[in-house]
Design an enzyme around this catalytic site. Structure first.
Site, PDB file in Angstrom:
ATOM      1  N   ARG A 165      23.523  13.966 -24.420  1.00  0.00           N
ATOM      2  CA  ARG A 165      23.306  15.166 -23.579  1.00  0.00           C
ATOM      3  C   ARG A 165      22.291  16.136 -24.190  1.00  0.00           C
ATOM      4  NH1 ARG A 165      24.861  12.041 -21.420  1.00  0.00           N
ATOM      5  NH2 ARG A 165      26.789  11.684 -20.303  1.00  0.00           N
ATOM      6  N   SER A 239      30.286  19.443 -15.762  1.00  0.00           N
ATOM      7  CA  SER A 239      31.007  19.624 -17.034  1.00  0.00           C
ATOM      8  C   SER A 239      30.531  20.917 -17.680  1.00  0.00           C
ATOM      9  CB  SER A 239      30.720  18.465 -17.985  1.00  0.00           C
ATOM     10  OG  SER A 239      31.195  17.280 -17.423  1.00  0.00           O
ATOM     11  N   GLU A 335      27.898  23.217 -22.060  1.00  0.00           N
ATOM     12  CA  GLU A 335      26.796  22.314 -21.678  1.00  0.00           C
ATOM     13  C   GLU A 335      25.680  23.026 -20.901  1.00  0.00           C
ATOM     14  OE1 GLU A 335      27.498  18.162 -20.011  1.00  0.00           O
ATOM     15  OE2 GLU A 335      26.373  19.094 -18.396  1.00  0.00           O
TER      16      GLU A 335
HETATM   17  C1  LIG Z   1      29.313  18.619  -9.740  1.00  0.00           C
HETATM   18  C2  LIG Z   1      28.369  18.322 -10.878  1.00  0.00           C
HETATM   19  C3  LIG Z   1      28.435  17.094 -11.515  1.00  0.00           C
HETATM   20  C4  LIG Z   1      27.587  16.800 -12.586  1.00  0.00           C
HETATM   21  N1  LIG Z   1      27.678  15.578 -13.174  1.00  0.00           N
HETATM   22  C5  LIG Z   1      26.878  15.284 -14.224  1.00  0.00           C
HETATM   23  C6  LIG Z   1      26.975  14.005 -14.874  1.00  0.00           C
HETATM   24  O1  LIG Z   1      27.765  13.143 -14.483  1.00  0.00           O
HETATM   25  N2  LIG Z   1      26.158  13.753 -15.924  1.00  0.00           N
HETATM   26  C7  LIG Z   1      25.254  14.677 -16.357  1.00  0.00           C
HETATM   27  O2  LIG Z   1      24.541  14.366 -17.316  1.00  0.00           O
HETATM   28  N3  LIG Z   1      25.132  15.872 -15.761  1.00  0.00           N
HETATM   29  C8  LIG Z   1      25.912  16.202 -14.713  1.00  0.00           C
HETATM   30  N4  LIG Z   1      25.814  17.430 -14.129  1.00  0.00           N
HETATM   31  C9  LIG Z   1      24.842  18.403 -14.636  1.00  0.00           C
HETATM   32  C10 LIG Z   1      23.505  18.453 -13.848  1.00  0.00           C
HETATM   33  O3  LIG Z   1      23.644  17.878 -12.588  1.00  0.00           O
HETATM   34  C11 LIG Z   1      22.386  17.739 -14.617  1.00  0.00           C
HETATM   35  O4  LIG Z   1      22.196  18.344 -15.874  1.00  0.00           O
HETATM   36  C12 LIG Z   1      21.056  17.769 -13.849  1.00  0.00           C
HETATM   37  O5  LIG Z   1      20.091  16.999 -14.524  1.00  0.00           O
HETATM   38  C13 LIG Z   1      20.516  19.178 -13.662  1.00  0.00           C
HETATM   39  O6  LIG Z   1      19.439  19.103 -12.750  1.00  0.00           O
HETATM   40  P1  LIG Z   1      18.882  20.381 -12.039  1.00  0.00           P
HETATM   41  O7  LIG Z   1      17.653  20.000 -11.306  1.00  0.00           O
HETATM   42  O8  LIG Z   1      19.943  21.042 -11.255  1.00  0.00           O
HETATM   43  O9  LIG Z   1      18.482  21.256 -13.324  1.00  0.00           O
HETATM   44  P2  LIG Z   1      18.582  22.822 -13.463  1.00  0.00           P
HETATM   45  O10 LIG Z   1      20.029  23.197 -13.528  1.00  0.00           O
HETATM   46  O11 LIG Z   1      17.750  23.490 -12.465  1.00  0.00           O
HETATM   47  O12 LIG Z   1      17.932  23.012 -14.918  1.00  0.00           O
HETATM   48  C14 LIG Z   1      18.593  22.524 -16.073  1.00  0.00           C
HETATM   49  C15 LIG Z   1      17.685  22.737 -17.293  1.00  0.00           C
HETATM   50  O13 LIG Z   1      16.556  21.892 -17.178  1.00  0.00           O
HETATM   51  C16 LIG Z   1      15.351  22.640 -17.189  1.00  0.00           C
HETATM   52  N5  LIG Z   1      14.446  22.023 -16.213  1.00  0.00           N
HETATM   53  C17 LIG Z   1      14.720  21.748 -14.924  1.00  0.00           C
HETATM   54  N6  LIG Z   1      13.675  21.120 -14.350  1.00  0.00           N
HETATM   55  C18 LIG Z   1      12.730  21.010 -15.317  1.00  0.00           C
HETATM   56  C19 LIG Z   1      11.418  20.460 -15.349  1.00  0.00           C
HETATM   57  N7  LIG Z   1      10.863  19.887 -14.272  1.00  0.00           N
HETATM   58  N8  LIG Z   1      10.722  20.522 -16.500  1.00  0.00           N
HETATM   59  C20 LIG Z   1      11.264  21.081 -17.608  1.00  0.00           C
HETATM   60  N9  LIG Z   1      12.498  21.618 -17.653  1.00  0.00           N
HETATM   61  C21 LIG Z   1      13.218  21.577 -16.505  1.00  0.00           C
HETATM   62  C22 LIG Z   1      15.740  24.051 -16.769  1.00  0.00           C
HETATM   63  O14 LIG Z   1      14.816  24.995 -17.276  1.00  0.00           O
HETATM   64  C23 LIG Z   1      17.112  24.163 -17.390  1.00  0.00           C
HETATM   65  O15 LIG Z   1      16.978  24.481 -18.752  1.00  0.00           O
HETATM   66  C24 LIG Z   1      26.643  17.764 -13.033  1.00  0.00           C
HETATM   67  C25 LIG Z   1      26.568  19.006 -12.376  1.00  0.00           C
HETATM   68  C26 LIG Z   1      27.419  19.280 -11.313  1.00  0.00           C
HETATM   69  C27 LIG Z   1      27.318  20.611 -10.618  1.00  0.00           C
END
Ligand SMILES: Cc1cc2nc3c(=O)[nH]c(=O)nc-3n(C[C@H](O)[C@H](O)[C@H](O)COP(=O)(O)OP(=O)(O)OC[C@H]3O[C@@H](n4cnc5c(N)ncnc54)[C@H](O)[C@@H]3O)c2cc1C
Length: 339
Positions: A165, A239, A335
């Site tokens: 992670r 998480s 996380e």
């Molecule tokens: C219901 C639920 C279930 C989930 N299950 C999992 C799981 O099973 N496994 C898991 O690993 N995660 C899980 N997650 C966490 C999340 O979905 C992941 O971390 C996902 O990759 C976040 O994507 P996002 O586009 O929403 O990122 P954001 O929340 O928008 O950003 C997360 C971070 O990434 C950075 N970021 C985003 N896009 C970019 C980019 N293009 N370039 C550089 N930095 C960037 C942001 O600045 C921030 O620091 C879950 C979340 C939820 C709500």
């Protein structure tokens, strides 16, 4: 570049909390992304790249800089051989729709990560993973705008510093790179047993013995549907805590008091302990603290039932961390990143 002012961040975050961002702008191309980062730098304000907002928590005081919403799309086959396919995918693409497309193409490699919310561009940031797969297993490279050197760069897998992670994108180089494509190598061979415990159990219970990417995707979606609340109905950030990594001597000591403590050997004298189990043993399962509910089906998930501020969430988080620390002398780690 259209810039909007004083936008409530909670409308863009699945936890539905936090203050306003002073500026917000959408980007659709790598050049627009670079332009937005440069503009923020020139104005002397911070910038923050946001995807689906499913792994970010906003403070009540909000953000006094520019939030850059990544909407850079694209899905391109760049290599197609007898054994594998290489895909280059735009960072603003929805992660789960991308998984669905690869499954339709009958490709193996990311099907167990079905149902994870968010964008493709965020997937390397915390090295997303689920049910035995993580993005580091299939990612060849990323393309990014490097705001430190003001240039477009390609980083290969081994330059991303992937670990459980985590990656350079949320550690040493946090905020430096804007990822606009991710290149993945996926395989034409079928997914192979043995699968991750929960998945294996699901297959056995449902007498499934033939495995295709679609079979795995359907199983994962069914398991997740049972365990994870939909953020659209019950706001959450997945998480809220990482699983805990402890050393072998700690496990030895803890197992004297807790012989049933689950732990997975990571090699190198380290073990991964499910933090959900620690929270449950600490009596927090299902508890409602300041409007934040510890999910009763998965203690790692904190649901915003009626919290009105980041402060409510922070107080609930501290109460949980303290309860676990008092019982196990383990400090559990948040996380989601904070803006
Ligand atoms: C219901 C639920 C279930 C989930 N299950 C999992 C799981 O099973 N496994 C898991 O690993 N995660 C899980 N997650 C966490 C999340 O979905 C992941 O971390 C996902 O990759 C976040 O994507 P996002 O586009 O929403 O990122 P954001 O929340 O928008 O950003 C997360 C971070 O990434 C950075 N970021 C985003 N896009 C970019 C980019 N293009 N370039 C550089 N930095 C960037 C942001 O600045 C921030 O620091 C879950 C979340 C939820 C709500």
């Amino acid at each position: 570049m259209d810039v909007h002012q004083n936008i409530p961040l909670k409308n863009y975050l699945t936890m539905k909390l936090g203050g306003v961002t002073k500026y917000m702008s959408e980007v659709h191309t790598p050049n627009e992304l670079a332009e937005a980062c440069r503009a923020a730098k020139q104005q002397g304000i911070p910038f923050f790249i946001l995807g689906g907002g499913s792994n970010v928590i906003a403070k009540d005081e909000g953000f006094s800089g520019l939030v850059i919403l990544n909407k850079i799309n694209g899905f391109e086959v760049i290599e197609d051989t007898a054994t594998h396919v290489v895909l280059k995918i735009g960072g603003g693409e929805n992660w789960d729709s991308t998984v669905a497309k690869t499954v339709e193409m009958n490709l193996t490699g990311i099907e167990a990560m079905s149902g994870i919310p968010g964008t493709v561009g965020a997937s390397p940031v915390q090295n997303i993973g689920a049910y035995g797969q993580e993005i580091a297993d299939t990612l060849l490279s990323i393309e990014a705008y490097d705001s430190t050197t003001d240039s477009f760069v390609v980083l290969q897998n081994d330059q991303c510093g992937f670990s459980y992670r985590s990656s350079i994108f949320r550690e040493a180089d946090m905020g430096r790179y804007g990822i606009y494509t991710v290149t993945l190598k996926l395989y034409k061979s079928a997914p192979q047993a043995p699968f991750y415990d929960a998945l294996q159990r699901y297959f056995e219970q449902n007498s499934i013995t033939m495995f295709t990417p679609k079979v795995v995707r359907d199983a994962v979606l069914a398991i997740r549907h049972d365990k994870l609340p939909d953020p659209k109905e019950r706001p959450n950030a997945g998480s809220f805590f990482k699983n805990s990594i402890i050393e072998d001597w700690q496990l030895g000591e803890l197992r004297e008091a807790w012989p049933d403590m689950p732990a997975y050997d990571l090699g190198d004298k380290h073990y991964k302990v499910p933090t959900g189990w620690l929270i449950e043993q600490a009596g927090m399962k299902g508890k409602l603290i300041n409007g934040i509910r510890v999910h009763d089906k998965n203690c790692l998930v904190l649901i915003n039932e009626s919290a009105s501020s980041y402060a409510d969430l922070a107080a609930a988080k501290e109460a949980i961390i303290d309860a676990v620390r008092d019982l196990f002398r383990i400090t559990i780690i948040q996380e989601p990143l904070e803006i």
